[in-house]
Motif scaffolding. Structure first.
Motif, PDB file in Angstrom:
ATOM      1  N   VAL A 158      26.493  74.012  42.790  1.00 38.15           N
ATOM      2  CA  VAL A 158      25.559  74.917  43.460  1.00 38.15           C
ATOM      3  C   VAL A 158      25.390  76.189  42.647  1.00 38.15           C
ATOM      4  CG1 VAL A 158      25.149  76.351  45.501  1.00 38.15           C
ATOM      5  CG2 VAL A 158      26.030  74.023  45.777  1.00 38.15           C
ATOM      6  N   LEU A 168      29.727  79.015  50.462  1.00 39.12           N
ATOM      7  CA  LEU A 168      30.427  78.088  49.570  1.00 39.12           C
ATOM      8  C   LEU A 168      31.938  78.286  49.658  1.00 39.12           C
ATOM      9  CD1 LEU A 168      28.092  78.241  46.469  1.00 39.12           C
ATOM     10  CD2 LEU A 168      28.514  76.223  47.893  1.00 39.12           C
ATOM     11  N   GLU A 202      31.457  70.447  43.721  1.00 34.22           N
ATOM     12  CA  GLU A 202      30.218  70.691  44.468  1.00 34.22           C
ATOM     13  C   GLU A 202      29.900  72.183  44.516  1.00 34.22           C
ATOM     14  OE1 GLU A 202      30.207  66.958  47.579  1.00 34.22           O
ATOM     15  OE2 GLU A 202      31.660  68.590  47.890  1.00 34.22           O
ATOM     16  N   LYS A 203      30.926  72.989  44.683  1.00 33.02           N
ATOM     17  CA  LYS A 203      30.717  74.441  44.692  1.00 33.02           C
ATOM     18  C   LYS A 203      30.174  74.900  43.346  1.00 33.02           C
ATOM     19  CE  LYS A 203      32.987  78.896  45.075  1.00 33.02           C
ATOM     20  NZ  LYS A 203      34.214  79.644  45.179  1.00 33.02           N
ATOM     21  N   LEU A 223      22.763  73.306  48.471  1.00 35.94           N
ATOM     22  CA  LEU A 223      23.828  73.489  49.465  1.00 35.94           C
ATOM     23  C   LEU A 223      23.494  72.758  50.762  1.00 35.94           C
ATOM     24  CD1 LEU A 223      26.372  74.763  50.671  1.00 35.94           C
ATOM     25  CD2 LEU A 223      25.011  76.817  51.141  1.00 35.94           C
ATOM     26  N   LYS A 271      19.672  76.943  44.818  1.00 27.91           N
ATOM     27  CA  LYS A 271      21.050  76.948  45.320  1.00 27.91           C
ATOM     28  C   LYS A 271      21.069  76.605  46.807  1.00 27.91           C
ATOM     29  CE  LYS A 271      22.669  80.603  42.150  1.00 27.91           C
ATOM     30  NZ  LYS A 271      22.915  79.722  41.055  1.00 27.91           N
TER      31      LYS A 271
END
Length: 90
Positions: free
Chosen positions: A43, A26, A39-40, A57, A53
């Motif tokens: 996750v 990430l 987005e990070k 991803l 996760k």
């Protein structure tokens, strides 16, 4: 194409990737501009299990196309060469 490779490796990636490697990936993908901060965080915070996760991803990156998928594959090769080899992503 790289997005197809990721799709084909998805099941094993989900089963075998560690939480530490996901976090490192990430960070790498954020640095590469492949994902954004939201987005990070999605996750990390919205997915409870390591498997969730991993799914989130790989699906997020894969949907962005072959070039972004190639970046994930490249970063995985750097972060976890054994998993990269096991997934047959050459």
């Amino acid at each position: 194409m790289a997005d197809t490779q990721l799709f084909n490796a998805r099941r094993e990636f989900v089963v075998r990737v560690s939480k530490d490697v996901i976090v490192q990936l990430l960070d790498d993908l954020l640095e590469d501009g492949v994902i954004n901060d939201g987005e990070k965080e999605a996750v990390i915070e919205e997915n409870r299990s390591t498997a969730d996760k991993a799914r989130y991803l790989i699906d997020t990156v894969r949907k962005k196309g072959p070039m972004t998928s190639e970046k994930l594959i490249s970063r995985l090769r750097e972060r976890d060469p054994n998993l990269y080899e096991l997934l047959n992503l050459d």
